[in-house]
Design a protein around this motif. Sequence first.
Motif, PDB file in Angstrom:
ATOM      1  N   MET A  62       0.856  -1.194   0.000  1.00 14.04           N
ATOM      2  CA  MET A  62       0.000   0.000   0.000  1.00 14.04           C
ATOM      3  C   MET A  62       0.892   1.245   0.000  1.00 14.04           C
ATOM      4  SD  MET A  62      -2.749   1.258   2.873  1.00 14.04           S
ATOM      5  CE  MET A  62      -3.743  -0.213   2.662  1.00 14.04           C
ATOM      6  N   THR A  63       0.642   2.180  -0.891  1.00  9.71           N
ATOM      7  CA  THR A  63       1.422   3.408  -0.940  1.00  9.71           C
ATOM      8  C   THR A  63       0.856   4.419   0.039  1.00  9.71           C
ATOM      9  OG1 THR A  63       0.051   4.236  -2.733  1.00  9.71           O
ATOM     10  CG2 THR A  63       2.051   3.045  -3.350  1.00  9.71           C
ATOM     11  N   LEU A  64       1.776   5.166   0.667  1.00 10.31           N
ATOM     12  CA  LEU A  64       1.352   6.163   1.633  1.00 10.31           C
ATOM     13  C   LEU A  64       1.015   7.456   0.923  1.00 10.31           C
ATOM     14  CD1 LEU A  64       3.989   5.641   4.475  1.00 10.31           C
ATOM     15  CD2 LEU A  64       1.773   4.575   4.210  1.00 10.31           C
ATOM     16  N   SER A  65      -0.004   8.159   1.415  1.00 11.25           N
ATOM     17  CA  SER A  65      -0.339   9.460   0.857  1.00 11.25           C
ATOM     18  C   SER A  65       0.734  10.453   1.255  1.00 11.25           C
ATOM     19  CB  SER A  65      -1.713   9.911   1.353  1.00 11.25           C
ATOM     20  OG  SER A  65      -1.754   9.941   2.750  1.00 11.25           O
ATOM     21  N   ASN A  66       0.751  11.598   0.579  1.00 17.53           N
ATOM     22  CA  ASN A  66       1.842  12.550   0.749  1.00 17.53           C
ATOM     23  C   ASN A  66       1.981  13.072   2.164  1.00 17.53           C
ATOM     24  OD1 ASN A  66       2.447  12.319  -1.962  1.00 17.53           O
ATOM     25  ND2 ASN A  66       1.090  14.004  -2.561  1.00 17.53           N
ATOM     26  N   ASP A  67       0.866  13.177   2.895  1.00 20.05           N
ATOM     27  CA  ASP A  67       0.933  13.756   4.233  1.00 20.05           C
ATOM     28  C   ASP A  67       1.080  12.702   5.322  1.00 20.05           C
ATOM     29  OD1 ASP A  67      -1.536  12.657   3.917  1.00 20.05           O
ATOM     30  OD2 ASP A  67      -2.595  14.216   5.056  1.00 20.05           O
ATOM     31  N   LEU A  68       1.397  11.459   4.948  1.00 24.46           N
ATOM     32  CA  LEU A  68       1.495  10.368   5.902  1.00 24.46           C
ATOM     33  C   LEU A  68       2.956   9.948   6.023  1.00 24.46           C
ATOM     34  CD1 LEU A  68      -0.813   8.997   7.424  1.00 24.46           C
ATOM     35  CD2 LEU A  68      -0.791   7.190   5.732  1.00 24.46           C
ATOM     36  N   MET A  69       3.491   9.976   7.257  1.00 23.31           N
ATOM     37  CA  MET A  69       4.877   9.586   7.500  1.00 23.31           C
ATOM     38  C   MET A  69       4.901   8.216   8.164  1.00 23.31           C
ATOM     39  SD  MET A  69       6.638  13.152   8.761  1.00 23.31           S
ATOM     40  CE  MET A  69       5.371  13.549   9.966  1.00 23.31           C
ATOM     41  N   GLU A  70       5.789   7.365   7.697  1.00 20.07           N
ATOM     42  CA  GLU A  70       5.851   6.006   8.214  1.00 20.07           C
ATOM     43  C   GLU A  70       6.804   5.931   9.398  1.00 20.07           C
ATOM     44  OE1 GLU A  70       6.747   1.412   6.747  1.00 20.07           O
ATOM     45  OE2 GLU A  70       7.065   3.104   5.380  1.00 20.07           O
ATOM     46  N   LEU A  71       6.383   5.237  10.454  1.00 28.92           N
ATOM     47  CA  LEU A  71       7.268   4.896  11.559  1.00 28.92           C
ATOM     48  C   LEU A  71       7.967   3.595  11.182  1.00 28.92           C
ATOM     49  CD1 LEU A  71       5.070   5.711  14.701  1.00 28.92           C
ATOM     50  CD2 LEU A  71       6.760   7.152  13.568  1.00 28.92           C
ATOM     51  N   VAL A 128       1.999   2.982  10.941  1.00 26.51           N
ATOM     52  CA  VAL A 128       2.767   1.759  11.178  1.00 26.51           C
ATOM     53  C   VAL A 128       2.248   0.747  10.173  1.00 26.51           C
ATOM     54  CG1 VAL A 128       3.401  -0.016  12.843  1.00 26.51           C
ATOM     55  CG2 VAL A 128       3.001   2.337  13.622  1.00 26.51           C
ATOM     56  N   GLU A 129       3.008   0.545   9.113  1.00 27.56           N
ATOM     57  CA  GLU A 129       2.540  -0.214   7.961  1.00 27.56           C
ATOM     58  C   GLU A 129       2.164  -1.649   8.318  1.00 27.56           C
ATOM     59  OE1 GLU A 129       1.385  -0.602   4.035  1.00 27.56           O
ATOM     60  OE2 GLU A 129       2.100   1.210   5.029  1.00 27.56           O
ATOM     61  N   ALA A 130       2.975  -2.320   9.147  1.00 31.51           N
ATOM     62  CA  ALA A 130       2.749  -3.735   9.442  1.00 31.51           C
ATOM     63  C   ALA A 130       1.429  -3.971  10.168  1.00 31.51           C
ATOM     64  CB  ALA A 130       3.912  -4.287  10.272  1.00 31.51           C
ATOM     65  N   ASP A 131       0.957  -2.977  10.901  1.00 37.23           N
ATOM     66  CA  ASP A 131      -0.275  -3.135  11.683  1.00 37.23           C
ATOM     67  C   ASP A 131      -1.455  -2.391  11.073  1.00 37.23           C
ATOM     68  OD1 ASP A 131       0.903  -4.557  14.066  1.00 37.23           O
ATOM     69  OD2 ASP A 131       2.098  -2.733  14.116  1.00 37.23           O
ATOM     70  N   ASP A 132      -1.221  -1.687   9.952  1.00 40.58           N
ATOM     71  CA  ASP A 132      -2.274  -0.869   9.347  1.00 40.58           C
ATOM     72  C   ASP A 132      -2.829   0.124  10.370  1.00 40.58           C
ATOM     73  OD1 ASP A 132      -3.928   0.036   7.326  1.00 40.58           O
ATOM     74  OD2 ASP A 132      -5.519  -1.400   7.760  1.00 40.58           O
ATOM     75  N   PHE A 133      -1.908   0.702  11.148  1.00 43.69           N
ATOM     76  CA  PHE A 133      -2.273   1.590  12.258  1.00 43.69           C
ATOM     77  C   PHE A 133      -1.821   3.015  11.930  1.00 43.69           C
ATOM     78  CE2 PHE A 133      -0.761   3.558  16.319  1.00 43.69           C
ATOM     79  CZ  PHE A 133      -1.998   3.771  16.895  1.00 43.69           C
ATOM     80  N   GLU A 134      -2.727   3.972  12.086  1.00 37.36           N
ATOM     81  CA  GLU A 134      -2.412   5.369  11.813  1.00 37.36           C
ATOM     82  C   GLU A 134      -2.548   6.205  13.073  1.00 37.36           C
ATOM     83  OE1 GLU A 134      -4.536   7.014   8.544  1.00 37.36           O
ATOM     84  OE2 GLU A 134      -3.953   5.419   7.149  1.00 37.36           O
ATOM     85  N   ILE A 135      -1.649   7.159  13.210  1.00 30.52           N
ATOM     86  CA  ILE A 135      -1.682   8.101  14.330  1.00 30.52           C
ATOM     87  C   ILE A 135      -2.045   9.462  13.762  1.00 30.52           C
ATOM     88  CG2 ILE A 135      -0.366   9.176  16.192  1.00 30.52           C
ATOM     89  CD1 ILE A 135       1.541   6.733  16.057  1.00 30.52           C
ATOM     90  N   THR A 136      -3.198   9.971  14.159  1.00 28.48           N
ATOM     91  CA  THR A 136      -3.675  11.277  13.696  1.00 28.48           C
ATOM     92  C   THR A 136      -3.890  12.155  14.917  1.00 28.48           C
ATOM     93  OG1 THR A 136      -4.813  10.165  11.869  1.00 28.48           O
ATOM     94  CG2 THR A 136      -5.363  12.474  12.246  1.00 28.48           C
ATOM     95  N   GLY A 137      -2.796  12.763  15.406  1.00 26.60           N
ATOM     96  CA  GLY A 137      -2.898  13.585  16.606  1.00 26.60           C
ATOM     97  C   GLY A 137      -3.437  12.767  17.765  1.00 26.60           C
ATOM     98  N   PHE A 138      -4.399  13.346  18.471  1.00 21.78           N
ATOM     99  CA  PHE A 138      -4.980  12.672  19.637  1.00 21.78           C
ATOM    100  C   PHE A 138      -6.359  12.083  19.311  1.00 21.78           C
ATOM    101  CE2 PHE A 138      -1.781  15.482  21.363  1.00 21.78           C
ATOM    102  CZ  PHE A 138      -1.183  14.701  22.338  1.00 21.78           C
ATOM    103  N   THR A 139      -6.529  11.686  18.050  1.00 22.64           N
ATOM    104  CA  THR A 139      -7.774  11.041  17.618  1.00 22.64           C
ATOM    105  C   THR A 139      -7.655   9.534  17.790  1.00 22.64           C
ATOM    106  OG1 THR A 139      -8.164  12.768  15.969  1.00 22.64           O
ATOM    107  CG2 THR A 139      -9.351  10.696  15.697  1.00 22.64           C
ATOM    108  N   PRO A 140      -8.575   8.893  18.504  1.00 17.79           N
ATOM    109  CA  PRO A 140      -8.510   7.437  18.656  1.00 17.79           C
ATOM    110  C   PRO A 140      -8.580   6.747  17.298  1.00 17.79           C
ATOM    111  CG  PRO A 140     -10.096   8.374  20.198  1.00 17.79           C
ATOM    112  CD  PRO A 140      -9.713   9.476  19.247  1.00 17.79           C
ATOM    113  N   ALA A 141      -7.803   5.690  17.140  1.00 15.86           N
ATOM    114  CA  ALA A 141      -7.747   4.992  15.855  1.00 15.86           C
ATOM    115  C   ALA A 141      -8.147   3.538  15.990  1.00 15.86           C
ATOM    116  CB  ALA A 141      -6.336   5.092  15.269  1.00 15.86           C
ATOM    117  N   ALA A 142      -8.975   3.232  16.988  1.00 16.71           N
ATOM    118  CA  ALA A 142      -9.415   1.841  17.148  1.00 16.71           C
ATOM    119  C   ALA A 142     -10.071   1.360  15.870  1.00 16.71           C
ATOM    120  CB  ALA A 142     -10.395   1.720  18.312  1.00 16.71           C
ATOM    121  N   ARG A 143      -9.900   0.092  15.586  1.00 19.31           N
ATOM    122  CA  ARG A 143     -10.487  -0.449  14.360  1.00 19.31           C
ATOM    123  C   ARG A 143     -11.937  -0.013  14.297  1.00 19.31           C
ATOM    124  NH1 ARG A 143      -6.694  -4.122  12.586  1.00 19.31           N
ATOM    125  NH2 ARG A 143      -5.484  -5.101  14.243  1.00 19.31           N
ATOM    126  N   ALA A 144     -12.284   0.561  13.161  1.00 20.07           N
ATOM    127  CA  ALA A 144     -13.588   1.216  13.035  1.00 20.07           C
ATOM    128  C   ALA A 144     -14.713   0.300  13.483  1.00 20.07           C
ATOM    129  CB  ALA A 144     -13.802   1.629  11.582  1.00 20.07           C
TER     130      ALA A 144
END
Length: 649
Positions: free
Chosen positions: A1-10, A250-266
């Motif tokens: 999966m390619t990352l969008s321009n504003d997404l930085m990978e850990l 975090v590519e391996a976990d399909d996990f995104e960090i967007t500030g202090f927004t919870p990212a629990a699996r929808a």
Amino acid sequence: MTLSNDLMELKEDKIREKYKFAEAMLEGFDHTPRIAAKREPDRVEERSTGLGTRRRFRSTTPGLVTRSTARPEGVRLSERILESDEDVLTTPLQASVLRALRRALSVAQVASDQFAEQTGLDNLKRSNLSGTLDASQKVRFQDLLSASALIALHVFANMTDFLLSGLTVELGETDLQCGEVEEVLLDNDHLALHGALWELDQEIAAANVSTDAQLIGLITSFCEQLMEKVTLRADGKSALAPFSAARYRVEADDFEITGFTPAARARSTSLAMAFKKPEEVVGNHIAKYQAMKLSKMLMAYDFERKLNPFAELGGFIFTFMGDGKPGTGKTTLIQMMAGLINDYCHAAGYAFRYENLSTESIDSYQGKSAQNAKAFIRNVMEPNVIGFGTIDDIDQLAGKRGDRQSSAGQLEITAVLMESFAGANTVVRGNCTFGMFSNYPENVDDALRQRAGARFLVDGPQSREDYIDILHRLMGKNHSIPVGDHDLCEAHAIKKAVAASYDRHSRPQEDALLNVFDKVRERIGDLDTIAKLGAYLKAIQEADDRFTGRAIKNITDAIKVRAMDFELPDEWMENPELFLFRDYDTKKAMIADLAQPITVEMVIQEINRYADSEFRYADKSDEAAIENAVREMQRMEEAKRRFMEAKRP
């Protein structure tokens, strides 16, 4: 999966470097609690020799102290988790929990390190260790340390909740909840994580955990509370700007960090409401049509890009106001829209989250009403779900500034909604929409009402045909009464009904606005140029000074909606491969192909539609104020009469 321009990978190698650190924390460390008190179980069960003892039955009233004098105690969370089940052997779910905690601790440390590198905190740490930290940098140093601690805590809780949420779905919900999270330390990121793990260890020890489901339920409950506490602490801290403005993955976990927004699996909310089909909504043609369009617009949201093409092209309705008399169909409209979105999301496999902000959110404790409103906004705007938030009877829920009858809690909710709907930090991704509904919109604060980008006049059935249709529908089938000279639902040919409704707004409906409209046309002729339309807008502003620049923005947004005056084909919703699962650029191009040019008629109709609503609100508000003043005068006159009678001998 390619990352969008504003997404930085850990980077994965950086995360794995932290495994030893995370494993050491889980195996054991010493911690002296400073805010929370040690949880004591109600009783200790006797255990067979060699099996040790475990504390059971969590106290429901954990103590609070400002400074604990407890001795340092070893925190061995791995051991605590392995003891949480009657089985002597490690269960697969216990192993999954430990792996999730190790992974989350490692990612939290990498995110904290990245923040330190971005902000220069790592250099300040080195200077502090060597004793060369300049006095002028001490305040900034402490602010950045606190920010780093908040980041580490939130990322840890966020990712743990994310990794365990899939297990929660498989095991089912549990009613086991943790106590209030208290040990939130902001000295530095390491001490912050120590405090969180100590408190989690205490919760597991004091709870009556007997199954893996209860263990996972307790941990996710703890993580959700910790995230909420950290988010409140982080609110308004300028040092956190570099973290809040960035997005990490975090590519391996399909996990995104967007500030202090919870990212629990929808996760979808379970809806108990009775959905309505569009054919069950009689009258309210424009409101019904726009609700149907908006339901499909939401589905164009791209979960990878975290953006909706409609939000970029224009025409997306982020907030709307539905007003009308009691019994005209506002609740039915909500049920119809929620039902449509729910069905579309089910077909596409998307998570749908519906929430209503009710009067129960108003709390007598200072600040609690604002917290409830922020939680409502945060849950609906969560970028990994399709969200629909409603605020029914908003005139009762949100206070009107300057009104002495508005409580502090109502005013707190007003402030939160104003900031969230059109604040400096409001980001419209296009994955959610908010509907405000009221029987008395004139009682809503002017500034909050103007933050509604679209107006849905919910006026119920209007024509003879509407009344025949609604009578026939509500009568049911237990009769043999003939319909008579009428084609059922003929008037509901939606395009025809909407076109007729729009045509009515070629001239204003309110007398005060009609007077302005006629005078402007007498003076400058037909409104067929931008200059003449601008002159009409200025004349409206002179007649009502509440008609500000925000009103112009709302009108132009409504015009853009008209340019997108098409319904996405039903087959696009039924077969997601045709549209929903396409990449962002393809969806954007498909939508652009359906757009139509803006016409003068559209502009005039939308100006009149919006201005009609404002004049209607103003008339009702003024009339209500006059009636109140008359009643006050009558009371004073009666009071004077009784007073004079009482004085007579």
